[in-house]
Design a protein around this motif. Structure first.
Motif, PDB file in Angstrom:
ATOM      1  N   GLU A 172      22.418  45.199 -22.959  1.00 16.20           N
ATOM      2  CA  GLU A 172      21.064  44.988 -22.456  1.00 16.20           C
ATOM      3  C   GLU A 172      21.048  45.151 -20.940  1.00 16.20           C
ATOM      4  N   ASN A 201      18.166  45.661 -17.326  1.00 19.94           N
ATOM      5  CA  ASN A 201      16.792  45.517 -16.833  1.00 19.94           C
ATOM      6  C   ASN A 201      16.669  46.296 -15.537  1.00 19.94           C
ATOM      7  N   GLU A 229      15.674  45.495 -12.559  1.00 20.71           N
ATOM      8  CA  GLU A 229      16.186  44.821 -11.371  1.00 20.71           C
ATOM      9  C   GLU A 229      17.699  44.965 -11.280  1.00 20.71           C
ATOM     10  N   LYS A 280      13.470  50.802  -8.058  1.00 19.34           N
ATOM     11  CA  LYS A 280      12.990  50.576  -9.423  1.00 19.34           C
ATOM     12  C   LYS A 280      12.000  51.645  -9.895  1.00 19.34           C
ATOM     13  N   LYS A 315      12.532  54.245 -13.159  1.00 19.76           N
ATOM     14  CA  LYS A 315      11.619  54.488 -14.280  1.00 19.76           C
ATOM     15  C   LYS A 315      11.466  55.976 -14.541  1.00 19.76           C
ATOM     16  N   ARG A 354      16.630  54.706 -25.149  1.00 22.65           N
ATOM     17  CA  ARG A 354      16.272  53.314 -24.868  1.00 22.65           C
ATOM     18  C   ARG A 354      15.760  52.650 -26.142  1.00 22.65           C
ATOM     19  N   GLU A 395      13.755  49.097 -27.425  1.00 27.19           N
ATOM     20  CA  GLU A 395      12.967  47.966 -26.942  1.00 27.19           C
ATOM     21  C   GLU A 395      13.441  46.644 -27.551  1.00 27.19           C
ATOM     22  N   ARG A 396      13.151  45.574 -26.832  1.00 30.61           N
ATOM     23  CA  ARG A 396      13.528  44.226 -27.265  1.00 30.61           C
ATOM     24  C   ARG A 396      12.347  43.531 -27.936  1.00 30.61           C
ATOM     25  N   LEU A 422      10.627  43.970 -19.750  1.00 27.16           N
ATOM     26  CA  LEU A 422      11.527  43.813 -18.611  1.00 27.16           C
ATOM     27  C   LEU A 422      12.963  44.149 -18.981  1.00 27.16           C
ATOM     28  N   TYR A 423      13.330  43.882 -20.226  1.00 25.94           N
ATOM     29  CA  TYR A 423      14.690  44.112 -20.700  1.00 25.94           C
ATOM     30  C   TYR A 423      14.686  45.152 -21.811  1.00 25.94           C
TER      31      TYR A 423
END
Length: 493
Positions: free
Chosen positions: A286, A288, A290, A300, A304, A318, A320-321, A333-334
């Protein structure tokens, strides 16, 4: 300033199309190499003249796109197509630089006196290097209804994005992913030795697989992680001895240092390279924005944009969570990131051994790599304060979880049952999940393991990776066979 003479262009066209001179029985490049499971569906698309579209074959570098084109040429010749009705050219060849596609096609037409209503097969290899290719290709499709245009490209970012923007119903995308573990075993000639398949009793059920030698299967699985996603690496002893040099310089660097910068005007190539290196090292983990920004030193907002480019170029995926209630987060965010081909990590950071610390994450990466071959896209991972589930499938209609998988490269959870508590918690909160719950292991196989009222199925990760790819490819074969039967049964006019 001298321009390239027409006779030199025609000479190159003749060089690129040796079948014009040699005829059907002449030797064609790669004709003796094994065909990927994707060949037959691709070839059937070429033959399907009912759809007036160009076929755009996309995928990462070195997964066999050019080889599949040559296999198609061989099959067309074998089927009786006149050799002078087939044109192949690679737009990476310097002599074609700056020449409009229409001009090259006109030379071919003039050479053999081809009319507009002729049945021609035109292959443009590495088309993304041709400026505004999508506009020119669309024009050709509109102008020559009876010609079949097939294009390939490695820089899939340009191909995918521009085909959506400018294709306007004139392109059919066909994606060629890296080798599945099943294809790898087939290519090295060990599939029948290591795998036993049991055909389903019900018509729409899937095949089941077992192995009598899990140690040997695991050994090949580790080899697959190190170099097995690339057909050329499988067949070359030289490349297998130094996959890092081959994969990094010829595949990763060309995309990062040449393809993406030229397509998107990226000025800071090292910045993109740092981000990809960070992502590759964290494949299966995982991340994020940041944390990525701090690790790679990239802003950042830039991250993206780069993530979109890398994903469109088939380098990463990718995921998604969701939370313990299988709900998505309003702000993502993660997320987890996976290399589309686990061999890329070994090329960058050294080859894996069966006991390497990264084996768990790379096993998960390999299993997600098999899922690239399926149309199933509703895959997520769940993470909450007290637990995590590696793979969660959400139904498309009601968005409820239907099945889950915990990916391990360890037999420990079979003995240390508390490691299954996260699954118990998730299942209790989501009663839509079908049991048994799949847990991959290193060597353990047990279909009827009960813990706290929940049924689990333990299956070696290598066997699960094989089964995923094999069933997906088998389903693809069955679909092609059904289409053939339907065509044969169509009434003649």
């Amino acid at each position: 300033m001298l321009e390239i003479a027409k006779k030199d262009i025609l000479s190159r066209l003749e060089f690129d199309n040796p079948w014009w001179e040699q005829g059907k029985k002449g030797k064609i490049a790669y004709e003796n190499t094994p065909r990927r499971k994707y060949f037959e569906p691709f070839y059937q698309k070429i033959l399907d003249v009912s759809v007036r579209r160009a076929i755009v074959l996309m995928g990462p570098r070195r997964v066999g796109k050019t080889v599949m084109v040559y296999h198609s040429v061989r099959e067309l010749l074998n089927s009786g197509i006149n050799e002078k009705r087939i044109l192949y050219l690679s737009l990476e060849t310097p002599i074609y630089t700056g020449l409009p596609l229409e001009k090259i096609l006109s030379y071919f037409q003039e050479l053999f006196n081809h009319k507009r209503d002729a049945q021609l097969f035109v292959f443009f290899d590495e088309i993304q290097y041709f400026r505004n290719w999508e506009v020119h290709l669309k024009s050709l499709v509109d102008s020559f209804a009876d010609y079949r245009f097939i294009a390939t490209g490695s820089a899939a970012a340009a191909l995918r994005l521009k085909s959506i923007e400018s294709g306007a119903g004139r392109f059919s995308d066909y994606i060629l992913p890296p080798l599945t573990f099943a294809e790898y075993l087939m290519f090295i000639g060990r599939e029948n030795e290591l795998i036993t398949a049991t055909s389903p009793k019900e018509p729409f059920d899937i095949y089941k697989y077992s192995t009598s030698n899990i140690e040997a299967l695991n050994e090949e699985f580790v080899n697959y992680l190190n170099f097995g996603g690339y057909p050329e690496a499988v067949f070359s002893e030289t490349i297998r001895q130094d996959p890092g040099q081959y994969i990094k310089s010829d595949i990763i660097d060309k995309v990062l240092l040449r393809d993406l910068p030229s397509l998107y005007g990226i000025n800071d190539i090292q910045e993109l390279n740092r981000l990809f290196t960070t992502l590759a090292y964290n494949s299966g983990n995982e991340v994020n924005l940041e944390g990525l920004s701090q690790s790679s030193g990239v802003a950042k907002n830039t991250i993206k944009r780069y993530l979109e480019y890398l994903e469109a170029a088939f380098l990463i995926r990718r995921v998604e969570r969701i939370d313990q209630n299988a709900k998505r987060f309003k702000r993502a965010l993660y997320f987890k990131v996976y290399l589309t081909n686990p061999s890329m990590r070994a090329a960058l950071f050294g080859q894996l051994q069966a006991d390497s610390e990264a084996m768990g994450a790379m096993t998960e990466t390999a299993i997600f790599s098999q899922w690239q071959h399926s149309m199933t896209t509703e895959l997520y991972y769940a993470r909450w304060n007290s637990g995590e589930i590696d793979i969660v499938h959400l139904n498309l209609v009601d968005q409820l979880p239907s099945w889950i998988v915990e990916v391990k490269w360890s037999d420990r959870p079979y003995k240390s049952h508390s490691e299954l508590d996260n699954c118990i918690e998730f299942v209790k909160k989501n009663n839509s999940i079908i049991q048994p719950i799949k847990i991959t292991s290193r060597t353990i196989a047990d279909e009827n393991f009960m813990y706290k009222g929940v049924q689990f199925k333990f299956e070696p990760a290598s066997l699960y990776a094989y089964a995923l790819g094999a069933n997906i490819l088998r389903h693809m074969d069955e679909k092609v066979q059904q289409q053939r039967i339907q065509k044969e049964n169509l009434p003649t006019v």
